[in-house]
Design a protein around this motif. Structure first.
Motif, short mmCIF file in Angstrom:
data_model
loop_
_atom_site.label_atom_id
_atom_site.label_comp_id
_atom_site.label_asym_id
_atom_site.label_seq_id
_atom_site.Cartn_x
_atom_site.Cartn_y
_atom_site.Cartn_z
N UNK A 99 0.84 -1.19 0.00
CA UNK A 99 0.00 0.00 0.00
C UNK A 99 0.88 1.24 0.00
N UNK A 100 0.65 2.12 -0.98
CA UNK A 100 1.41 3.36 -1.07
C UNK A 100 0.95 4.32 0.03
N UNK A 122 0.82 -4.52 -6.57
CA UNK A 122 1.52 -5.81 -6.48
C UNK A 122 2.96 -5.55 -6.87
N UNK A 123 3.88 -5.82 -5.94
CA UNK A 123 5.28 -5.50 -6.15
C UNK A 123 6.16 -6.72 -5.85
N UNK A 124 7.40 -6.66 -6.33
CA UNK A 124 8.46 -7.63 -6.01
C UNK A 124 9.71 -6.85 -5.63
N UNK A 138 7.27 -2.96 -9.69
CA UNK A 138 5.92 -3.44 -9.94
C UNK A 138 6.01 -4.85 -10.52
N UNK A 139 5.09 -5.71 -10.14
CA UNK A 139 5.09 -7.09 -10.63
C UNK A 139 4.40 -7.18 -11.98
N UNK A 156 1.14 -7.11 2.49
CA UNK A 156 0.40 -8.33 2.85
C UNK A 156 0.73 -9.40 1.82
N UNK A 157 0.65 -10.67 2.19
CA UNK A 157 0.77 -11.72 1.16
C UNK A 157 -0.45 -11.72 0.27
#
Length: 202
Positions: A99-100, A122-124, A138-139, A156-157
């Motif tokens: 969350x930004x 959704x990020x990595x 970003x994913x 969060x997962x």
């Protein structure tokens, strides 16, 4: 995918003797303890206990799986405004939901980021970055890469795991036959199961 294969869920932290473990401290879950019983071993967590297991190794596999499942369950129930700290997010290529910050324009001193405030992404961990770095991508091929970790409120997962793209994830070896399906025995069921077994000490 088995729950124990999800590397976006934090594993338990083991004591040096391998007989007790804790989930990540910010999850506030009771400690797991492996205890000897008659002709076997049990896992205890607060008032809960596992069925009897034949070896300590199976108890450790039970704890590993249960801690990951408990984490997934807990983060799905907490206040929607609550996020786990970004420093605890996995840095192994598995995607997570982040969350930004709401105040991102002021924090980054960039008014162009106004539309990103409070957005869930959704990020990595950034590909090729050192494990200790706090840079995220970003994913998806959006061109929004190299995002500083302090721009995020937390993480969060994902409900459905997204493993690293480079990894061909396959099912893991079943560590203990039916142990992969074992769950807690509630105190009342345990008493019923143990009723009349005077030689089966807990």
């Amino acid at each position: 995918m088995k729950i124990e294969d999800r590397q976006d869920l934090l594993p338990p932290l083991w004591a040096d003797d391998g007989m007790s473990a804790k989930a990540a401290s910010f999850l506030e879950l009771p400690e797991y303890r492996i205890m000897k019983c008659f002709r076997g071993w049990r896992v205890h967590r607060g008032k809960e206990r596992s069925p009897k297991l034949p070896t300590k190794e199976l108890c450790r596999a039970f704890i590993d799986r249960n801690a990951r499942r408990a984490m997934l369950r807990q983060v799905s129930l907490v206040d929607p405004g609550s996020w786990m700290p970004i420093w605890a997010a996995p840095r192994n290529g598995w995607a997570v939901l982040a969350c930004m910050r709401e105040d991102i324009t002021e924090y980054a001193q960039d008014p162009r980021l106004a539309e990103w405030a409070g957005q869930q992404l959704v990020i990595r961990h950034a590909k090729g970055a050192m494990p200790e770095s706090d840079i995220w991508d970003m994913a998806a091929p959006t061109g929004s890469d190299g995002i500083p970790g302090d721009w995020f409120t937390g993480w969060r997962p994902l409900a459905v795991a997204m493993p690293p793209r480079e990894t061909d994830v396959v099912g893991s070896v079943d560590r203990g036959g039916n142990c992969s399906e074992v769950e807690w025995i509630s105190p009342c069921l345990h008493e019923q199961a143990e009723h009349g077994r005077t030689g089966d000490a807990t």
